[in-house]
Design a protein around this motif. Structure first.
Motif, PDB file in Angstrom:
ATOM      1  N   ALA A  44     -60.181  43.174  83.827  1.00  0.00           N
ATOM      2  CA  ALA A  44     -59.413  42.338  84.756  1.00  0.00           C
ATOM      3  C   ALA A  44     -58.045  42.948  85.025  1.00  0.00           C
ATOM      4  N   ASN A  45     -57.439  43.524  83.994  1.00  0.00           N
ATOM      5  CA  ASN A  45     -56.144  44.157  84.184  1.00  0.00           C
ATOM      6  C   ASN A  45     -56.250  45.396  85.072  1.00  0.00           C
ATOM      7  N   ILE A  46     -57.335  46.132  84.973  1.00  0.00           N
ATOM      8  CA  ILE A  46     -57.524  47.313  85.809  1.00  0.00           C
ATOM      9  C   ILE A  46     -57.627  46.911  87.276  1.00  0.00           C
ATOM     10  N   GLU A  47     -58.335  45.815  87.572  1.00  0.00           N
ATOM     11  CA  GLU A  47     -58.444  45.345  88.957  1.00  0.00           C
ATOM     12  C   GLU A  47     -57.073  44.962  89.502  1.00  0.00           C
ATOM     13  N   ASN A  48     -56.264  44.296  88.692  1.00  0.00           N
ATOM     14  CA  ASN A  48     -54.908  43.935  89.128  1.00  0.00           C
ATOM     15  C   ASN A  48     -54.053  45.174  89.329  1.00  0.00           C
ATOM     16  N   LEU A  49     -54.173  46.153  88.444  1.00  0.00           N
ATOM     17  CA  LEU A  49     -53.387  47.370  88.571  1.00  0.00           C
ATOM     18  C   LEU A  49     -53.775  48.166  89.815  1.00  0.00           C
ATOM     19  N   LYS A  50     -55.066  48.227  90.128  1.00  0.00           N
ATOM     20  CA  LYS A  50     -55.510  48.925  91.332  1.00  0.00           C
ATOM     21  C   LYS A  50     -54.929  48.271  92.583  1.00  0.00           C
ATOM     22  N   ALA A  51     -54.952  46.953  92.623  1.00  0.00           N
ATOM     23  CA  ALA A  51     -54.404  46.241  93.785  1.00  0.00           C
ATOM     24  C   ALA A  51     -52.896  46.445  93.881  1.00  0.00           C
ATOM     25  N   ASP A  52     -52.199  46.319  92.773  1.00  0.00           N
ATOM     26  CA  ASP A  52     -50.744  46.528  92.779  1.00  0.00           C
ATOM     27  C   ASP A  52     -50.402  47.948  93.209  1.00  0.00           C
ATOM     28  N   PHE A  53     -51.148  48.912  92.713  1.00  0.00           N
ATOM     29  CA  PHE A  53     -50.894  50.306  93.074  1.00  0.00           C
ATOM     30  C   PHE A  53     -51.124  50.540  94.567  1.00  0.00           C
ATOM     31  N   ALA A  54     -52.195  49.967  95.113  1.00  0.00           N
ATOM     32  CA  ALA A  54     -52.491  50.143  96.542  1.00  0.00           C
ATOM     33  C   ALA A  54     -51.393  49.525  97.402  1.00  0.00           C
ATOM     34  N   VAL A  55     -50.900  48.357  97.025  1.00  0.00           N
ATOM     35  CA  VAL A  55     -49.835  47.708  97.790  1.00  0.00           C
ATOM     36  C   VAL A  55     -48.545  48.509  97.693  1.00  0.00           C
ATOM     37  N   ARG A  56     -48.221  48.990  96.511  1.00  0.00           N
ATOM     38  CA  ARG A  56     -46.999  49.801  96.351  1.00  0.00           C
ATOM     39  C   ARG A  56     -47.082  51.114  97.128  1.00  0.00           C
ATOM     40  N   ARG A  57     -48.256  51.736  97.136  1.00  0.00           N
ATOM     41  CA  ARG A  57     -48.431  52.971  97.891  1.00  0.00           C
ATOM     42  C   ARG A  57     -48.279  52.703  99.385  1.00  0.00           C
ATOM     43  N   TYR A  58     -48.822  51.582  99.858  1.00  0.00           N
ATOM     44  CA  TYR A  58     -48.716  51.194 101.263  1.00  0.00           C
ATOM     45  C   TYR A  58     -47.253  50.986 101.659  1.00  0.00           C
ATOM     46  N   VAL A  59     -46.509  50.256 100.834  1.00  0.00           N
ATOM     47  CA  VAL A  59     -45.086  50.018 101.107  1.00  0.00           C
ATOM     48  C   VAL A  59     -44.309  51.326 101.059  1.00  0.00           C
ATOM     49  N   SER A  60     -44.633  52.178 100.119  1.00  0.00           N
ATOM     50  CA  SER A  60     -43.969  53.479 100.024  1.00  0.00           C
ATOM     51  C   SER A  60     -44.225  54.316 101.277  1.00  0.00           C
ATOM     52  N   ASP A  61     -45.438  54.274 101.796  1.00  0.00           N
ATOM     53  CA  ASP A  61     -45.749  55.022 103.007  1.00  0.00           C
ATOM     54  C   ASP A  61     -45.026  54.455 104.225  1.00  0.00           C
ATOM     55  N   ILE A  62     -44.865  53.137 104.285  1.00  0.00           N
ATOM     56  CA  ILE A  62     -44.075  52.539 105.374  1.00  0.00           C
ATOM     57  C   ILE A  62     -42.629  53.022 105.289  1.00  0.00           C
ATOM     58  N   ARG A  63     -42.087  53.043 104.090  1.00  0.00           N
ATOM     59  CA  ARG A  63     -40.707  53.514 103.917  1.00  0.00           C
ATOM     60  C   ARG A  63     -40.590  55.008 104.251  1.00  0.00           C
ATOM     61  N   TYR A  64     -41.619  55.766 103.974  1.00  0.00           N
ATOM     62  CA  TYR A  64     -41.628  57.190 104.331  1.00  0.00           C
ATOM     63  C   TYR A  64     -41.529  57.360 105.844  1.00  0.00           C
ATOM     64  N   VAL A  65     -42.340  56.596 106.576  1.00  0.00           N
ATOM     65  CA  VAL A  65     -42.303  56.662 108.038  1.00  0.00           C
ATOM     66  C   VAL A  65     -40.938  56.206 108.540  1.00  0.00           C
ATOM     67  N   TYR A  66     -40.397  55.160 107.934  1.00  0.00           N
ATOM     68  CA  TYR A  66     -39.058  54.675 108.309  1.00  0.00           C
ATOM     69  C   TYR A  66     -38.021  55.792 108.162  1.00  0.00           C
ATOM     70  N   ASN A  67     -38.032  56.476 107.019  1.00  0.00           N
ATOM     71  CA  ASN A  67     -37.069  57.553 106.783  1.00  0.00           C
ATOM     72  C   ASN A  67     -37.264  58.718 107.752  1.00  0.00           C
ATOM     73  N   LYS A  68     -38.520  59.093 108.003  1.00  0.00           N
ATOM     74  CA  LYS A  68     -38.767  60.178 108.951  1.00  0.00           C
ATOM     75  C   LYS A  68     -38.255  59.814 110.350  1.00  0.00           C
ATOM     76  N   ASN A  69     -38.509  58.568 110.778  1.00  0.00           N
ATOM     77  CA  ASN A  69     -38.077  58.146 112.108  1.00  0.00           C
ATOM     78  C   ASN A  69     -36.562  58.045 112.222  1.00  0.00           C
ATOM     79  N   THR A  70     -35.902  57.529 111.207  1.00  0.00           N
ATOM     80  CA  THR A  70     -34.447  57.376 111.296  1.00  0.00           C
ATOM     81  C   THR A  70     -33.718  58.708 111.202  1.00  0.00           C
TER      82      THR A  70
END
Length: 154
Positions: A32-58
């Motif tokens: 159960a903890n692995i499933e939560n960690l996978k979801a948390d990791f995917a969301v954090r990676r998604y947010v990190s990629d949005i911030r990457y695009v933000y930095n590249k654009n600015t």
């Protein structure tokens, strides 16, 4: 004198049995903890990629954006992943884990202006972990481009 045989377990036998029971219980507890960690990791990676695009654009790279990959199924049109496009070439493709249901308000891509604002009115992405009923809300503020993540809030 004759040695008598005592009945019972030695300390080494007890330690071996306890260790074996602990090893057998680890996969059950941690699944159960692995499933939560996978979801948390995917969301954090998604947010990190949005911030990457933000930095590249600015910083002037206006040819960089994040575009969603969609799938049509019984739940309707849902995002199954995204890719980051730089200079008309996909540089990174990410698929969300199968236990995450991702829905967003727009069908467009994410791109920011050089002043840090979204090129459209804002974005809220809802991510639901269907195995654990965890709920994530990723909000991109339209004026500042700030990305906020809220977990288990309606």
């Amino acid at each position: 004198m004759q040695a008598t045989k005592e009945k019972g377990y030695t300390l080494i036998e007890l330690i071996a049995v306890i260790s074996l029971l602990m090893l057998l219980s680890v996969p059950v507890i941690s699944y159960a903890n692995i499933e939560n960690l996978k979801a948390d990791f995917a969301v954090r990676r998604y947010v990190s990629d949005i911030r990457y695009v933000y930095n590249k654009n600015t910083f002037g790279d206006i040819d960089c954006y994040l575009k969603y990959i969609y799938s049509n199924n019984e739940h309707g049109k849902i995002a199954i992943g995204y890719f980051i496009n730089e200079k008309n070439t996909p540089k990174k493709t990410v698929y969300f884990p199968s236990n995450l249901k991702v829905s967003n308000e727009t069908d467009t891509f994410l791109k920011f202006g050089v002043n840090g604002t979204l090129t459209f009115s804002g974005e809220t992405v809802y991510i639901n972990n269907i195995n654990t009923d965890d709920f994530y809300k990723v909000t991109i503020v339209p004026i500042s481009g700030r990305v906020a993540v809220y977990k288990n809030e309606d």
